[in-house]
Design a protein around this motif. Structure first.
Motif, PDB file in Angstrom:
ATOM      1  N   GLN A 267       0.827  -1.214   0.000  1.00  0.00           N
ATOM      2  CA  GLN A 267       0.000   0.000   0.000  1.00  0.00           C
ATOM      3  C   GLN A 267       0.855   1.254   0.000  1.00  0.00           C
ATOM      4  N   GLY A 268       1.864   1.250   0.906  1.00  0.00           N
ATOM      5  CA  GLY A 268       2.654   2.458   1.122  1.00  0.00           C
ATOM      6  C   GLY A 268       3.524   2.824  -0.061  1.00  0.00           C
ATOM      7  N   LEU A 269       3.826   1.869  -0.928  1.00  0.00           N
ATOM      8  CA  LEU A 269       4.750   2.152  -2.035  1.00  0.00           C
ATOM      9  C   LEU A 269       4.057   2.175  -3.392  1.00  0.00           C
ATOM     10  N   ALA A 270       2.744   1.950  -3.422  1.00  0.00           N
ATOM     11  CA  ALA A 270       2.053   1.812  -4.711  1.00  0.00           C
ATOM     12  C   ALA A 270       2.224   3.060  -5.586  1.00  0.00           C
ATOM     13  N   ASP A 271       1.934   4.237  -5.052  1.00  0.00           N
ATOM     14  CA  ASP A 271       2.016   5.460  -5.863  1.00  0.00           C
ATOM     15  C   ASP A 271       3.461   5.783  -6.215  1.00  0.00           C
ATOM     16  N   TRP A 272       4.323   5.684  -5.213  1.00  0.00           N
ATOM     17  CA  TRP A 272       5.752   5.937  -5.440  1.00  0.00           C
ATOM     18  C   TRP A 272       6.252   5.054  -6.589  1.00  0.00           C
ATOM     19  N   ALA A 273       5.876   3.772  -6.562  1.00  0.00           N
ATOM     20  CA  ALA A 273       6.374   2.837  -7.571  1.00  0.00           C
ATOM     21  C   ALA A 273       5.827   3.193  -8.951  1.00  0.00           C
ATOM     22  N   LEU A 307      19.191   2.109  -5.429  1.00  0.00           N
ATOM     23  CA  LEU A 307      18.262   1.966  -4.301  1.00  0.00           C
ATOM     24  C   LEU A 307      18.909   1.188  -3.151  1.00  0.00           C
ATOM     25  N   ILE A 308      19.659   0.120  -3.492  1.00  0.00           N
ATOM     26  CA  ILE A 308      20.305  -0.667  -2.424  1.00  0.00           C
ATOM     27  C   ILE A 308      21.306   0.209  -1.662  1.00  0.00           C
ATOM     28  N   GLU A 309      22.056   1.014  -2.385  1.00  0.00           N
ATOM     29  CA  GLU A 309      23.047   1.887  -1.748  1.00  0.00           C
ATOM     30  C   GLU A 309      22.350   2.983  -0.918  1.00  0.00           C
ATOM     31  N   HIS A 310      21.321   3.559  -1.483  1.00  0.00           N
ATOM     32  CA  HIS A 310      20.522   4.581  -0.778  1.00  0.00           C
ATOM     33  C   HIS A 310      20.000   4.010   0.556  1.00  0.00           C
ATOM     34  N   CYS A 311      19.499   2.787   0.525  1.00  0.00           N
ATOM     35  CA  CYS A 311      18.991   2.137   1.744  1.00  0.00           C
ATOM     36  C   CYS A 311      20.129   1.868   2.726  1.00  0.00           C
ATOM     37  N   GLU A 363       6.087  -1.408  13.950  1.00  0.00           N
ATOM     38  CA  GLU A 363       5.489  -0.419  13.027  1.00  0.00           C
ATOM     39  C   GLU A 363       6.495   0.661  12.669  1.00  0.00           C
ATOM     40  N   GLN A 364       7.328   1.041  13.655  1.00  0.00           N
ATOM     41  CA  GLN A 364       8.351   2.058  13.383  1.00  0.00           C
ATOM     42  C   GLN A 364       9.360   1.555  12.355  1.00  0.00           C
ATOM     43  N   ASP A 365       9.714   0.268  12.457  1.00  0.00           N
ATOM     44  CA  ASP A 365      10.635  -0.314  11.471  1.00  0.00           C
ATOM     45  C   ASP A 365      10.035  -0.204  10.070  1.00  0.00           C
ATOM     46  N   VAL A 366       8.778  -0.577   9.964  1.00  0.00           N
ATOM     47  CA  VAL A 366       8.115  -0.571   8.653  1.00  0.00           C
ATOM     48  C   VAL A 366       8.020   0.862   8.130  1.00  0.00           C
ATOM     49  N   ASP A 367       7.610   1.800   9.003  1.00  0.00           N
ATOM     50  CA  ASP A 367       7.505   3.200   8.590  1.00  0.00           C
ATOM     51  C   ASP A 367       8.858   3.739   8.151  1.00  0.00           C
ATOM     52  N   HIS A 368       9.906   3.329   8.862  1.00  0.00           N
ATOM     53  CA  HIS A 368      11.241   3.801   8.494  1.00  0.00           C
ATOM     54  C   HIS A 368      11.609   3.307   7.087  1.00  0.00           C
ATOM     55  N   VAL A 373      12.661   4.344   1.464  1.00  0.00           N
ATOM     56  CA  VAL A 373      12.473   3.931   0.063  1.00  0.00           C
ATOM     57  C   VAL A 373      11.747   5.030  -0.718  1.00  0.00           C
ATOM     58  N   SER A 374      10.726   5.632  -0.105  1.00  0.00           N
ATOM     59  CA  SER A 374       9.952   6.668  -0.812  1.00  0.00           C
ATOM     60  C   SER A 374      10.797   7.892  -1.149  1.00  0.00           C
ATOM     61  N   ALA A 375      11.869   8.089  -0.388  1.00  0.00           N
ATOM     62  CA  ALA A 375      12.703   9.272  -0.638  1.00  0.00           C
ATOM     63  C   ALA A 375      13.669   9.048  -1.797  1.00  0.00           C
ATOM     64  N   TRP A 376      13.738   7.820  -2.277  1.00  0.00           N
ATOM     65  CA  TRP A 376      14.687   7.534  -3.372  1.00  0.00           C
ATOM     66  C   TRP A 376      14.124   8.018  -4.710  1.00  0.00           C
ATOM     67  N   GLU A 377      14.984   8.662  -5.470  1.00  0.00           N
ATOM     68  CA  GLU A 377      14.633   9.078  -6.830  1.00  0.00           C
ATOM     69  C   GLU A 377      15.659   8.482  -7.776  1.00  0.00           C
TER      70      GLU A 377
END
Ligand SMILES: *Cc1c(COP(=O)(O)O)cnc(C)c1O
Length: 385
Positions: A267-273, A307-311, A363-368, A373-377
């Motif tokens: 859900q959280g990544l659908a639009d970003w993706a 993305l892997i490096e960004h993470c 939940e904090q882990d998931v939100d983090h 991930v959402s901040a990656w461009e």
């Protein structure tokens, strides 16, 4: 900084009680009461009449090859995008591994390509349910029975999952499960071989007990036991079975926790993706998946690395997955592929990114993870704008 590792093994809390019981009983070798109870639960979850605990999924796959009596004249079709053990089990018997490409949507063996790689030497298909998403098992089983080919399911990812309501692992003559630390249920190192056939079970008990009829002896069916065929030592200690029992008893809790993470990512990544040309592994309507892994398909190999490096910079353990087996040194030695290779497998290997997914995630882990991930461009080079 908030750290989220890729995986952290989960302990249900039931394991130590069963371990203490096994120690008190002083039954440490395999096939004691804990093994029997764990085996019953595995059969119930998979709805397969017979199961044998093994020391690993790798060993269960090797048992399958022994039970099929594979040899140098034989060929086995294996997806190009899988763990080495699926192919190794075939190569160990001297049989030829025939790599087939995977589907672009589910990353599972592409059943539409089987006719292209089939020959009169094809003895079996070893399919893999990637991420526990069924690899079209109904179509595969139908194709195999039409061709007189045996279907074996490497179900390392899909214990507890189903296709059209029927559990994965129940479609083939044999199937294998992994209880490695990285899988949904775990005992460190462990696995199981499942079969729908009484006849295969009888021979599997021998293969698992060093080629002896020791299992029949213990059941009082023969008065001494002896060497009756090929085999090895594939049965795990009662200590491992006791630990595993504590995991099997917690399967509902473990699965609920995994699905919560998976659903939040989806859900959280659908639009970003969709805004960035990132795809997610498809889950067909007939697939009931076990939230084993969460896979993103990046637009390019550079984006995978990016993305892997960004993470990594923000302590989130994202990672790639299998390398195409047909291009590996051993794959080239022991296998063949269709003349144009396995282009989908190669593209997926170069572009896939898996996110952290384990039952103890808060939940904090998931939100983090979601916010990192959402901040990656995607980084655009000046040349392509
Ligand atoms: C993990 C895995 C295996 C091997 O499992 P082990 O229990 O570690 O031997 C085999 N096949 C696939 C697809 C896997 O993911």
């Amino acid at each position: 900084m908030h750290e989220v590792p890729f995986n952290r093994p989960f302990v249900s809390g039931f394991e130590s009680k069963h371990l203490s019981e096994a120690i008190e009983l002083k039954h440490f070798a395999g096939d004691g009461p804990a093994t029997a109870r764990a085996t019953d639960l595995i059969r119930a979850v998979s709805q397969v009449p017979h199961a044998l605990l093994t020391t690993s999924c790798t060993h269960a796959l090797e048992m399958s090859s022994l039970l099929l009596d594979l040899g140098p004249e034989d060929e086995v079709i294996v997806p190009d995008f899988t763990f080495v053990s699926t192919a190794n089990a075939v190569a160990l018997r001297g049989a030829k591994v025939v790599f087939a490409d995977i589907r672009e949507d589910t990353f599972c063996l592409d059943e539409r390509l089987l006719d292209d790689v089939w020959t009169t030497r094809t003895r079996a298909v070893f399919t893999v349910h990637y991420g526990g998403v069924g690899s079209e098992p109904e179509r595969l089983a139908a194709w195999c029975s039409e061709r007189g080919v045996v279907l074996v399911e490497d179900n390392a990812h899909g214990f507890g999952a189903a296709w059209n309501g029927k559990p994965l692992g129940s479609f083939g003559l044999m199937s294998t499960v992994s209880f490695h630390e990285t899988k949904n249920l775990q005992c460190g190192e462990g696995g199981a071989l499942l079969t729908t056939s009484d006849e295969v079970l009888g021979r599997a008990e021998i293969v698992r007990e060093k080629g002896t009829n020791r299992s029949r002896f213990f059941r009082g069916l023969v008065d001494k036991y002896t060497w009756v065929g090929l085999g090895s030592s594939f049965l795990p200690s009662e200590l491992l079975a006791a630990f595993l029992l504590g995991q099997l008893e917690a399967i509902d809790d473990i699965q609920t926790r995994r699905h919560a993470v998976w659903d939040a990512y989806r859900q959280g990544l659908a639009d970003w993706a969709s805004d960035r040309g990132v795809r997610m592994q498809a889950v067909p309507a007939l697939a009931q998946h076990p939230a084993h892994l969460f896979a993103l398909l990046m637009p390019s190999p550079a984006d995978q690395r990016g993305l892997i490096e960004h993470c990594r910079m923000q302590s989130v353990g994202a990672t790639f997955h299998y390398q195409p087996l047909s291009l590996s040194p051993a794959g080239q030695r022991f296998g063949t592929a269709a003349p144009d290779g396995c282009p989908v497998s190669k593209a997926v290997a170069e572009r896939i990114v898996r996110l952290p997914l384990w039952p103890g995630m808060s939940e904090q882990d998931v939100d983090h993870v979601l916010s990192v991930v959402s901040a990656w461009e995607p980084r655009r080079s000046p040349l392509n704008g």
